[in-house]
Design a protein around this motif. Structure first.
Motif, PDB file in Angstrom:
ATOM      1  N   TYR A  92      -7.803  25.782  87.388  1.00 52.41           N
ATOM      2  CA  TYR A  92      -8.297  26.448  88.602  1.00 52.41           C
ATOM      3  C   TYR A  92      -7.206  26.505  89.675  1.00 52.41           C
ATOM      4  O   TYR A  92      -6.931  27.571  90.232  1.00 52.41           O
ATOM      5  CB  TYR A  92      -9.521  25.689  89.099  1.00 52.41           C
ATOM      6  CG  TYR A  92      -9.972  25.978  90.514  1.00 52.41           C
ATOM      7  CD1 TYR A  92      -9.835  25.010  91.502  1.00 52.41           C
ATOM      8  CD2 TYR A  92     -10.554  27.190  90.842  1.00 52.41           C
ATOM      9  CE1 TYR A  92     -10.267  25.249  92.786  1.00 52.41           C
ATOM     10  CE2 TYR A  92     -10.993  27.435  92.141  1.00 52.41           C
ATOM     11  CZ  TYR A  92     -10.856  26.461  93.102  1.00 52.41           C
ATOM     12  OH  TYR A  92     -11.284  26.694  94.388  1.00 52.41           O
ATOM     13  N   VAL A  93      -6.569  25.367  89.938  1.00 52.30           N
ATOM     14  CA  VAL A  93      -5.601  25.310  91.033  1.00 52.30           C
ATOM     15  C   VAL A  93      -4.280  25.972  90.634  1.00 52.30           C
ATOM     16  O   VAL A  93      -3.809  26.888  91.303  1.00 52.30           O
ATOM     17  CB  VAL A  93      -5.368  23.851  91.475  1.00 52.30           C
ATOM     18  CG1 VAL A  93      -4.320  23.788  92.566  1.00 52.30           C
ATOM     19  CG2 VAL A  93      -6.667  23.228  91.976  1.00 52.30           C
ATOM     20  N   TRP A  94      -3.690  25.500  89.536  1.00 47.47           N
ATOM     21  CA  TRP A  94      -2.385  26.034  89.143  1.00 47.47           C
ATOM     22  C   TRP A  94      -2.513  27.429  88.537  1.00 47.47           C
ATOM     23  O   TRP A  94      -1.691  28.307  88.810  1.00 47.47           O
ATOM     24  CB  TRP A  94      -1.682  25.086  88.157  1.00 47.47           C
ATOM     25  CG  TRP A  94      -1.340  23.765  88.756  1.00 47.47           C
ATOM     26  CD1 TRP A  94      -1.168  23.491  90.088  1.00 47.47           C
ATOM     27  CD2 TRP A  94      -1.131  22.541  88.063  1.00 47.47           C
ATOM     28  NE1 TRP A  94      -0.871  22.166  90.257  1.00 47.47           N
ATOM     29  CE2 TRP A  94      -0.839  21.552  89.041  1.00 47.47           C
ATOM     30  CE3 TRP A  94      -1.152  22.167  86.715  1.00 47.47           C
ATOM     31  CZ2 TRP A  94      -0.581  20.230  88.708  1.00 47.47           C
ATOM     32  CZ3 TRP A  94      -0.883  20.854  86.383  1.00 47.47           C
ATOM     33  CH2 TRP A  94      -0.607  19.895  87.370  1.00 47.47           C
ATOM     34  N   ALA A  97     -12.649  13.461  80.747  1.00 47.97           N
ATOM     35  CA  ALA A  97     -11.436  13.482  81.576  1.00 47.97           C
ATOM     36  C   ALA A  97     -10.550  14.653  81.194  1.00 47.97           C
ATOM     37  O   ALA A  97      -9.992  15.332  82.065  1.00 47.97           O
ATOM     38  CB  ALA A  97     -10.680  12.162  81.426  1.00 47.97           C
ATOM     39  N   VAL A 125      -9.690  21.604  86.438  1.00 45.18           N
ATOM     40  CA  VAL A 125      -9.145  21.503  87.789  1.00 45.18           C
ATOM     41  C   VAL A 125      -7.721  22.047  87.848  1.00 45.18           C
ATOM     42  O   VAL A 125      -7.378  22.844  88.733  1.00 45.18           O
ATOM     43  CB  VAL A 125      -9.182  20.041  88.290  1.00 45.18           C
ATOM     44  CG1 VAL A 125      -8.442  19.910  89.618  1.00 45.18           C
ATOM     45  CG2 VAL A 125     -10.620  19.569  88.442  1.00 45.18           C
ATOM     46  N   CYS A 126      -6.881  21.639  86.889  1.00 43.04           N
ATOM     47  CA  CYS A 126      -5.510  22.132  86.872  1.00 43.04           C
ATOM     48  C   CYS A 126      -5.479  23.634  86.604  1.00 43.04           C
ATOM     49  O   CYS A 126      -4.684  24.362  87.207  1.00 43.04           O
ATOM     50  CB  CYS A 126      -4.682  21.385  85.826  1.00 43.04           C
ATOM     51  SG  CYS A 126      -4.457  19.641  86.231  1.00 43.04           S
ATOM     52  N   THR A 182     -12.132  17.821  82.578  1.00 40.51           N
ATOM     53  CA  THR A 182     -11.945  17.900  84.035  1.00 40.51           C
ATOM     54  C   THR A 182     -10.505  18.260  84.361  1.00 40.51           C
ATOM     55  O   THR A 182     -10.249  19.084  85.253  1.00 40.51           O
ATOM     56  CB  THR A 182     -12.305  16.561  84.702  1.00 40.51           C
ATOM     57  OG1 THR A 182     -13.612  16.174  84.317  1.00 40.51           O
ATOM     58  CG2 THR A 182     -12.236  16.672  86.216  1.00 40.51           C
ATOM     59  N   MET A 183      -9.550  17.647  83.674  1.00 43.14           N
ATOM     60  CA  MET A 183      -8.139  17.919  83.939  1.00 43.14           C
ATOM     61  C   MET A 183      -7.820  19.394  83.666  1.00 43.14           C
ATOM     62  O   MET A 183      -7.159  20.054  84.494  1.00 43.14           O
ATOM     63  CB  MET A 183      -7.249  17.031  83.080  1.00 43.14           C
ATOM     64  CG  MET A 183      -5.763  17.164  83.400  1.00 43.14           C
ATOM     65  SD  MET A 183      -4.741  15.929  82.601  1.00 43.14           S
ATOM     66  CE  MET A 183      -4.691  16.555  80.944  1.00 43.14           C
TER      67      MET A 183
END
Lengths: 490, 44
Positions: free
Chosen positions: B15-17, B5, B12-13, B8-9
Motif C-alpha cells: 500500500y505505502v511503497w 505477519a 502495508v508495504c 500484514t507486511m
C-alpha cells in the motif's frame, strides 16, 4: 515562464517534491514512528496508521497546496486573502506555532550534528552508555551546535527558492539512499526477522482499543507535517502549471514510506542486537532511543561505527531539511508584511538564536515547548479544516484544488474527508487533555510551569491566541487577490 | 514470522511503497504530456 516566475518558483516538479519531502521527513519519521508502532501493537498500529494517511494527512496537504498556490502568501496572508481578513488570526496561530517549534528544532538539529561528529571521530560509542548525552545536553555545547545548525539553515534560506532547492537536491536523495542502506543492513542481521515479526504481527482484537487509533492519528499529524503551514509556504513557490492533487498524494505516501523504512531499520536492529532489552529500548523515549541506545546497538554489529555515522547523517539531513522549511515560513510571513527578504532572514535568525538558547540549556523547558506546540499543531490542523468549512468545502475544492494544472479531479470524497479531519482534530485535542487530567490529577495538571500539564498548554495557548486576535485587524492587511488561473472554477 | 505477519507486511508495504511507485509513475506520465504540449492548458 517569465523571468520573475523563474526566480521565484521551483524549477521542476521533482525539485519541488524533493523540497516538500524534506519538509515532511524529519526526526519524527526516524525516532518516533518506530517507537510508537512498537508500543502500540506493531501490525495492529499499522492498520489505522495507513488509514489516517488518507483520512488526515492527504486531505490537509491538499488544502495547504491549494491555499499556498492560490494566495501566493504565507499562512497569515493566505488565510486573509482566501478566507477573509477577519480570519487572519488563524493563519497567525499556524505561523507562530511552526515558529515556536523552530526555536527548539534547531536544538534537535544540533544534537544530530553533535552525534554525527561523535560517530565519525570514534568518540562514540563511549565506554559509558549515555555519558556523552549526560555531559552534552543542556550544556553550552548544545548552544553551539544549535547556533551552527540554525546558521546553516539560515544560509540555505538566504539563497531563496534556488538555495532551498540546491540543498534539498543534495540532502534528500542522500537521506533516502542512507535509510535504504540502513534498512537493508538491519534486515540482514541475524535475528532480524524477530523485528519484522514484532512490527507486522497484527492483533485484530487490539483494533478495538481507541488508544491505538488515537496514537496512529497523532503520529500521522506529527509525521507528515500536514496542517503545519509549511507545505502551504512552499506551495507559494509552485509554478502556475504545477499539479496540486497528485503532488499532495505523492508527498503523503513518500513521507510514510520513509517512516516504514525507518521502522524496519530500527526494530530489526533492536531485535537482532538486544532482543532482551527491546521493551526498555522502545520505551526510552525519542532521545533515549536515539542518543543512548542507538550507539550501543551499532557498536555491537560488524562495521557498526560506519553504519552509526550513516544513521546520524541521515538523521541530521532529516532534521535540517525540516528546519529549513520552518525558517522559510517565518521569513515568508515577514516578507508578506513588506519586510525585505534580507532583513526578514536576519530577524528570524536573531530570534531563532536568542530563543533557542534557553531551549538548548534547559531540558525541562525544551520538553515543555515540545509538548505544548506539539499539541498546538493539532489546533493548526483544525484551523485549516475550519477555514475550508468557512469558505465552503465544495466551492474550495472546485476553485482551488481542481484548478488548471491538476493531474486528476478530486471528487466529493474530499468534502467528507475535511469534515472527518475536523472531527478528528477535536477528538484528538479532547483526548490529549483528558489523558493529562487522568494521569496527573486535577491539581498537578493545572500547574502552568510543569513540563507537561493542561495548565501550561492553556496558559501559553491563551497568550498566543490572545495576541493573534488582538492584532487581527493589522494581520488582515496581508490579504491580497487570489491568483486567477486559466480554466479556474471547474 | 507467522502467516498473519507476512500478510500484514505485504499489504502495508504494498500500500505505502506500491502506492508511492504508482503515484510517481503517474506523475511522470502527466509531466511528459505537459512538457510535450507546453502551449496547451492541461485539463484533468
Amino acid at each position: 515562464m517569465s523571468g520573475s516566475e523563474r526566480s521565484s518558483t521551483f524549477t521542476t516538479r521533482w525539485a519541488m517534491l524533493l523540497v516538500m519531502l524534506g519538509m515532511a521527513v524529519g526526526t519524527g519519521n526516524i525516532w518516533r514512528f518506530p517507537r510508537i508502532a512498537a508500543t502500540n501493537g506493531g501490525g495492529t498500529f499499522l492498520v489505522p496508521w495507513a488509514i489516517f494517511l488518507l483520512a488526515w494527512s492527504v486531505p490537509l496537504l491538499l488544502v495547504e497546496f491549494a491555499m499556498g498556490k492560490a494566495a501566493r502568501r504565507g499562512p497569515v496572508g493566505a488565510f486573509a486573502t482566501l478566507i477573509g481578513r477577519s480570519w487572519a488570526w488563524m493563519g497567525a496561530w499556524i505561523a507562530l506555532c511552526a515558529t515556536f517549534i523552530m526555536f527548539y528544532y534547531s536544538v534537535v538539529t544540533g544534537w544530530c550534528l553533535r552525534y554525527l561528529a561523535a560517530a565519525a571521530t570514534g568518540e562514540l560509542p563511549g565506554a559509558e552508555p549515555g555519558a556523552l548525552w549526560e555531559g552534552y545536553a543542556g550544556s553550552g555545547w548544545a548552544v553551539l551546535t544549535m547556533a551552527i545548525s540554525l546558521g546553516l539553515g539560515v544560509w540555505v534560506v538566504a539563497g531563496g527558492v534556488r538555495g532551498i532547492e540546491r540543498a534539498s537536491r543534495v540532502m534528500m536523495p542522500t537521506l533516502l539512499v542512507l535509510v535504504v542502506i540502513l534498512a537493508i543492513r538491519a534486515v540482514t542481521l541475524p535475528g532480524a526477522e524477530r523485528g519484522l515479526a514484532f512490527l507486522f504481527t497484527p492483533d485484530l482484537s487490539a483494533l478495538g482499543n481507541s488508544r491505538v487509533w488515537l496514537e496512529a492519528l497523532t503520529q500521522n499529524a506529527w509525521d507528515t507535517g500536514a496542517g503545519w503551514g509549511l507545505a502551504l509556504t512552499y506551495a507559494t513557490y509552485m509554478r502556475a502549471r504545477e499539479d496540486t492533487t497528485v503532488n499532495a498524494f505523492v508527498l503523503g505516501f513518500g513521507n510514510n514510506s520513509v517512516s516504514l523504512l525507518a521502522g524496519i531499520m530500527v526494530l530489526c536492529t533492536v531485535f537482532s542486537i538486544r532482543p532482551d532489552a527491546a521493551g526498555e529500548i522502545v520505551g526510552a523515549g525519542n532521545t533515549g532511543l536515539t542518543f543512548m541506545w542507538v550507539p550501543q546497538l551499532f557498536a555491537a554489529m560488524p562495521a557498526g561505527r560506519f553504519f552509526m555515522a550513516l544513521f546520524f547523517l541521515a538523521l541530521l539531513f532529516a532534521a535540517m531539511t525540516s528546519l529549513i522549511s520552518m525558517i522559510e515560513l517565518a521569513t515568508r510571513v515577514l516578507v508578506d508584511r513588506g519586510v525585505s527578504r534580507a532583513k526578514a532572514i536576519a530577524w528570524v535568525a536573531a530570534a531563532g538564536f536568542a530563543l533557542g538558547v534557553p531551549r538548548a540549556l534547559s531540558m525541562p523547558f525544551f520538553e515543555n515547548q515540545d509538548n505544548v506546540w506539539g499539541v498546538g499543531l493539532l489546533l493548526s490542523g483544525l484551523f485549516f479544516a475550519l477555514a475550508v468549512l468557512r469558505y465552503g468545502v465544495d466551492r474550495f475544492r472546485q476553485r482551488f484544488i481542481n484548478s488548471a494544472g491538476s493531474d486528476v479531479v478530486i471528487g466529493r470524497w474530499w468534502n467528507a474527508a475535511i469534515w472527518l479531519v475536523t472531527i478528528e482534530a477535536v477528538v484528538l485535542l479532547v483526548w490529549w487533555f483528558s489523558q493529562t487530567l487522568s494521569e496527573q490529577g486535577l491539581a498537578a495538571s493545572l500547574d502552568p510551569f510543569a513540563s507537561w500539564s493542561l495548565g501550561t498548554v492553556l496558559l501559553q495557548f491563551a497568550v498566543v491566541l490572545g495576541l493573534c486576535l488582538a492584532f487581527n485587524r493589522r494581520l488582515g492587511r496581508l490579504a491580497g487577490e487570489p491568483e486567477t488561473l486559466p480554466g479556474e472554477g471547474r | 514470522m507467522s502467516g498473519a505477519a507476512w500478510i500484514t507486511m505485504v499489504l502495508v508495504c504494498g500500500y505505502v511503497w506500491g502506492g508511492l511507485a504508482f503515484l510517481v509513475s503517474f506523475a511522470m506520465r502527466k509531466e511528459r504530456f505537459k512538457d510535450a504540449s507546453p502551449g496547451q492548458p492541461w485539463e484533468p
